[in-house]
Design a protein around this motif. Structure first.
Motif: not given
Lengths: 586, 586
Positions: A489-499
């Motif tokens: 989603r635009e405007g989000y960055e995950m702190v770590f990848d993966g489920k």
């Protein structure tokens, strides 16, 4: 709602906007309630309409002093009305009019019933999405808003009921479907009932003599939990302790005693320098315990984690070897099953191999992740836990048991007793007429110990293992829903990848103004402030609550956790909308 | 009642004789209750008649499945009847029908109301002298009597209610006016209400963010307690901890840190050998704490007491000098205000002088005796406590607050924080929008911490300081009554001479068969068995409970303690009659 006025609020506070207490739901329910005979319908309606939050209307009460004044049958046709209640005038009554005072039965029952009515209303409201999670006030405001002081003279029971209402007015609704702030959320109805019973029974866990049923239930429940851990026949030992930090401290204490039993009498001066190992993502209580036990925080060696927050076994082995070369004695590895921030599960099998190789006590801090043992779908994440020497498991987290409920499980039976016992002859008389193995108090650090087992036991009876499983699977499914929703989603960055492995979903919200920016000092310093400001606004609006924190070189990010069975997909959607609404201008 | 059959019972068990549950009191009360309109009279009667102890009558319930089946208005003329209740058929309902399930409000309220009805009945019975204190069963009997096991599948709400009834059936009535077994007795109605509210609020003490009111109330209440201790303006620090043993351990931890702050990082290896001092009559938790903290029990030096159980200051000074000569570092004196068995108050002023002279941290364990600070008549017994560096004070003992409620008070502010803090960034974010000094969690050893303050605060509001005073003075007066009654009575020997300082009255009952005997090995060995046998019989009859223990060279004696405001002179008379009835043949 507190007036913001603290500088960071760019637009007008929309008083009560998201949390306006519309009586729509109440009205619908009241119609259903009116089907009940005997007046209970009116009572339910009164509760649903929430008039308990209004101050007590003294004027409406009879003016004559004294308890339990009967009054003629009510003939009013205004519903809801209070006709079904004994018209006790609390304005003239004090705690000395309650039991055990002579003839205090009726006043007591009316008073407790009125308290329960206030609580029932609070409980129903807790689950109502149209109410606020919190009616936030700054500490100084709250101190000034009401007189909380303790005085020489008694208050009337009317004032006591008002104290109860006021306390709840400013409380956090931790059962609210949009309260995601802590690992312990939700309000289980059977758990609540069990806690009320525990309070009425008002006893202590140290001997069978004064807590026969609760001692047996602790025995039954701990055995069942050890079975779930995978220890054959549920054998072993354990205790319910006042929280995960104390459970972890117990593990450290017992591990040390197992290796050097002389430490009990002689202290740390008589034994070599010990070192413990835990991951850099582990809970701070491991260090806290080491400080308390005289081991020292410098002797807790933090093992590196991979990018998902899992302990790296090769680093563990390297550090153990290094410590031994320095002449230190490795005595404990505390692996984590479900870290606090990332929800990571350390690789327990690899860690168990290393513990075996170097003969080190293996503890698993499953305070947060232990609940997954109830799920056939997710319990593989704890594979290897059956090789642990001790396990911390907090049913008050993922299993939704009311606070506090934390178990320490120990594989070797009798060790806790040898480690902690002091043989107090005034409690643990050796010439009692029953089987003394049920006097379990001397294995604890505490003397008196609160009854924490009953709520877990009763909830387990009510849900069955399969009920806990369904509840936990649902929370994990919701976390995955959130992850899928925001990962691209635009405007989000995950702190770590993966489920996510647990229900922790860690992410940054990037407000529109930051989206185009290159990675720079300015961007970092602005991003750092986003989560705290959004969180502050959430609290002032009272609409939802979610936690945030920095971690290592990562600036403030949101840590979403889901342990409340009341939460739904719509609540997750609401959270995201709310973050975007409150963060768009930042 | 359990069949005795264990060999020591010389005459037939008079089933239920002393504890027959005659409905006489109930009947009288029911007549009063019937004055109430709107059906509450019937409800009160039903409770008073105690039909909640009968098993749930499933047959009497509607057979149709589903929640909340309305039924026609009741026209029966049999009173009491259950017409006032919504006729929810729990046999077909499960916990999944309760909140947060959709449309679960009414089922939830009915269920919680039914649990409350069970509890109210238990509460009323607790104070009824015609009911048993305990329906005693041996552990194996109790395990077999009922299926307590945890299963995969859920139970119905009907079964859950039955579980509640069964649990209470076998519970100890700790509020019963004839329950004298522990330092914590009684059941305070306002305290119970407050504990119910605490359960419904279901939160944790670590931050203002999630426990705003409770954090403020802890602040207000601890300050008030420090004022009572005598620290100017109530200044200082403190915490509510899970029991007196942990409070004492905190004191030891903080005292060590104050002297050697490097111990937090470096552990005991980096500092000299410490020694602590406490009296031979002190609570075992001082040694337990020393074992846990890595100091070792050998480093706890037990100071001699006089014949009343008070620490002898000259012996304390001698042992401090001796320890210093050996190169050890005295770091803590734990004086006791109200010893567990004798109820003795150590001479605090003399001890404070010695602590000052040798620069040793003075802790006062007032877990049991601290309550006397509320009494203008008795607080002189704690003179000198204002010179302590730390104080343990358990409102759950002499002040009758429900379990658990233990305070540790510390004179120097900030020390607890420095000693225990670990700066967990996920809880104690430094960029929150409110005054962070209210996030007090990092001063605790625990992470999550149960809300123990609300019940004390609400009781204090309800009674005022003067109400606690009256309650405490009454218990002390009763103890003096007991002392005067038995000091010259045939068949009694006091364990120590003189009026009790606290409510502890320690005595031997000498059965007729032993009265003429010379002091001999045979007499001693027979006397040793008297208290345990009488106690076992008390429990089997269920009529009363009092504790006993050996101490030093003194064989088993009764330790009577009075902390229950429900007890009267008649209950003291009853206890003496019962001892004589149950012990005459020994």
């Amino acid at each position: 709602m507190a007036s913001p006025g603290s500088g960071f609020w760019p637009f007008g506070a929309e008083e009560g906007s998201a949390a306006a207490e519309t009586p729509g739901t109440a009205r619908a329910w009241c119609q259903v309630a009116q089907k009940f005979t005997g007046g209970i319908g009116n009572k339910l309606c009164a509760l649903l309409y929430g008039d308990a939050e209004k101050p007590v209307e003294t004027g409406a009460k009879a003016a004559a002093p004294g308890a339990a004044e009967p009054r003629p049958t009510c003939t009013c046709d205004k519903k809801p009305c209070g006709c079904q209640k004994a018209d006790v005038n609390y304005a003239f009554l004090h705690s000395t009019d309650l039991l055990p005072t002579c003839n205090g039965e009726i006043t007591t029952m009316s008073f407790l019933q009125d308290v329960v009515d206030i609580l029932l209303q609070y409980v129903v409201k807790s689950f109502d999405r149209s109410t606020k999670v919190i009616d936030f006030h700054y500490p100084n405001e709250l101190l000034q808003e009401y007189n909380w002081e303790l005085a020489d003279q008694p208050q009337t029971l009317e004032e006591i009921l008002l104290n109860c209402r006021t306390t709840l007015k400013y409380a956090i609704k931790t059962g609210h479907p949009r309260y995601f702030n802590q690992l312990s959320t939700g309000l289980d109805m059977v758990g609540l009932a069990a806690d009320w019973l525990t309070s009425a029974a008002n006893t202590n866990m140290f001997t069978y003599e004064i807590a026969p049923v609760f001692v047996l239930l602790e025995y039954v429940t701990l055995r069942k939990m050890r079975e779930m851990v995978g220890w054959p026949g549920g054998c072993g030992d354990g205790i319910f302790s006042p929280g995960g930090a104390i459970s972890n401290m117990y593990a450290m204490l017992i591990a040390r005693f197992k290796m050097f039993p002389e430490v009990k009498e002689k202290g740390m001066a008589a034994i070599p320098r010990l070192v413990a190992f835990t991951s850099e993502h582990s809970h701070f209580s491991v260090k806290k315990g080491a400080a308390a036990l005289g081991i020292g925080t410098d002797s807790v060696i933090l093992i590196r984690c991979d990018e998902r927050g899992k302990m790296i076994p090769s680093d563990l082995e390297r550090r153990i070897v290094e410590a031994k070369q320095k002449g230190f004695v490795p005595f404990l590895v505390s692996a984590t099953a479900g870290t606090t921030v990332y929800g990571a599960f350390d690789p327990l099998i690899a860690i168990a191999d290393i513990c075996k190789k170097y003969k080190v006590w293996m503890h698993v801090d499953g305070a947060w992740g232990g609940g997954l043992l109830m799920s056939r779908k997710h319990k593989w994440k704890l594979n290897g836990i059956e090789r642990a020497n001790s396990v911390t498991w907090n049913p008050h987290k993922m299993m939704g048991v009311p606070l506090q409920c934390s178990a320490l499980l120990v594989r070797e039976e009798g060790l806790m007793q040898s480690c902690n016992q002091m043989h107090a002859s005034y409690l643990f008389q050796q010439d009692k007429h029953y089987d003394l193995s049920y006097d379990t108090g001397d294995k604890a650090l505490q003397c008196g110990r609160h009854v924490d087992v009953f709520k877990l036991w009763l909830m387990w009876r009510a849900k069955g293992t399969t009920g806990f499983e369904a509840q936990i699977d649902k929370c994990l499914e919701l976390a995955e829903y959130l992850y899928n929703k925001i990962k691209n989603r635009e405007g989000y960055e995950m702190v770590f990848d993966g489920k996510p492995q647990h229900t922790n979903v860690c992410f940054w919200y990037i407000p529109p103004g930051l989206r185009g920016m290159e990675d720079s000092e300015e961007r970092t310093s602005r991003l750092m402030k986003v989560a705290p400001v959004i969180k502050a606004r959430m609290m002032e609006y009272g609409t939802t609550m979610v936690s945030y924190q920095p971690l290592g070189d990562k600036v403030n990010f949101f840590r979403m956790v889901i342990s409340n069975p009341a939460a739904t997909h719509q609540d997750i959607d609401f959270l995201i909308d709310e973050i975007e609404r409150l963060g768009q201008d930042l």
